[in-house]
Write a protein that holds these residues in place. Sequence first.
Motif, PDB file in Angstrom:
ATOM      1  N   ASP A   1       2.892 -40.890  -9.318  1.00  0.00           N
ATOM      2  CA  ASP A   1       3.794 -40.175 -10.233  1.00  0.00           C
ATOM      3  C   ASP A   1       3.799 -38.681  -9.928  1.00  0.00           C
ATOM      4  N   ASP A   2       2.630 -38.155  -9.599  1.00  0.00           N
ATOM      5  CA  ASP A   2       2.547 -36.726  -9.282  1.00  0.00           C
ATOM      6  C   ASP A   2       3.255 -36.418  -7.969  1.00  0.00           C
TER       7      ASP A   2
ATOM      8  N   GLU B   1       5.888 -37.924  -6.884  1.00  0.00           N
ATOM      9  CA  GLU B   1       7.311 -37.898  -7.204  1.00  0.00           C
ATOM     10  C   GLU B   1       7.688 -36.602  -7.929  1.00  0.00           C
ATOM     11  N   GLU B   2       6.821 -36.129  -8.808  1.00  0.00           N
ATOM     12  CA  GLU B   2       7.065 -34.871  -9.510  1.00  0.00           C
ATOM     13  C   GLU B   2       7.170 -33.703  -8.524  1.00  0.00           C
TER      14      GLU B   2
ATOM     15  N   CYS C   1       3.967 -29.810  -9.820  1.00  0.00           N
ATOM     16  CA  CYS C   1       3.774 -30.529 -11.083  1.00  0.00           C
ATOM     17  C   CYS C   1       3.623 -29.543 -12.233  1.00  0.00           C
TER      18      CYS C   1
END
Length: 485
Positions: free
Chosen positions: A393-394, A396-397, A404
Amino acid sequence: MIPYRVSQVRQLGPARLTAGLGEHRRLDLNTHYTVHDQLSGETVDSLISMAEEVDLRGRGGAAFPFARKLRAVAARARDSETVVLVNAAEGEPASMKDKMLLTRAPHLVLEGALLAASALNAREVVVAVAAGELAEASVTAAVAERGLGGCVRVAGIQERFISGEGGALVRAVNGEAGMPPGRKTRSSDSGVYGLPTLLSNTETFAQLAVLAELGPQEYASVGTVQEPGTILLTVGGSAVVPAVVEVTPGMPLAAVLDLCEATVGDGVLLGGYHGKWLPAADAYGAIVSRRGASDAGGELGAGIVVALGGETCPLGETVRVANYLAAQSAGQCGPCRLGLPDLARAMAELADGAPDGPDLVRRAATAVRGRGACFHPDGTARFVLSAIEAFADDVEEHRIHGTCGRPVREVLPLPMTDESEARLVVDWTRCQGHGLCAHLVPELVKLDHHGYPVFMDSGIPSWLSGEAQKAVEMCPALALRIGAK
């Protein structure tokens, strides 16, 4: 001799390796024998039998069966003198358990080493430890307390990440450069002085002493059937109470984290800088044991637990360590000299939001895995690859926003660096993008898509000092120099 601040110790289960440390900062010889029994000598067959009965494994990370090492050296002892070598070169920045044992319970380690030496009729016991550290002073004092100066030698060596690798350690003790030899030679065949050598890490010899003291049945009364006894974990990172924890295998990792008041946040690094990142959910569900760590997708390794917390950038933390690992290589083979800097740069590009960042990291990791003269490239690749999986997820951020939004708070421990550490510095008002520096020192310099240099965010390793100076001297625009950060 021992200052006020020593490694904190905690227990989840019986105190064996850490017995007496709740009341004493250091166990001198007299105090040691109020906590532990005096050991009688054992035959080599008896030691092998006990080690096999409880499946005693090395605690340095590889978990190699101790009985097999002992048997291999014993077989050579019929025709040769032997040596016992205690690997206390804890080059892993996130680990403190071996330093803690030598600082606070040195006689337990010596008991185990002397027990093995007596059984093998060894010529000498050598304790290899980082030079100039408190652990070196403590074990030296312990040898003097026992009057063993003639048969136990404390060898102070330069501490580097790779200094604990078996071949590198033997070379350092023998007075050579402490680097992996490239060609694998078993220490049981040729080690210290070229003699068959029983080499194992600090905790392993302490475990051997506890095993001989308790006997196999009582030793195995705690832990799991597959992994009896206790183990030491170094818990750090976001932990409010960083400590060396003695724990029985089978305990939930969550209990260890709670004991040290550690906030998991994005995840937990298990096994150190050659280990793997676990996402928070997997970390909370993990069981403390080799098998439990593997089932959770990690590796117990040398017993290192670093909780990340939620206030720092996971990818930025990983980049810091990747740069450090690249600089800590022996510089002897292509995967280390070129591959690890490429891997660190790929990880930095991913953290900067490169759209193809994960692919860059995977390609760079593929280029080094299984191709090094030692396991340093493999371990580094494993660490970095686990980050892009655990922190998907990070990733993708960062890809969408370039960040992030969190700073890099340097939660992952690294050795203190000298701010004046030599590194390549460029005068951008002079640089014309000739690119010669990248050809001369590709380990330190790459070119961006405009043809201008991008430098590794680390100092110049000693093995590259000559090439770096040549790059400075040959820069057509006189834009390069060696300076401080």
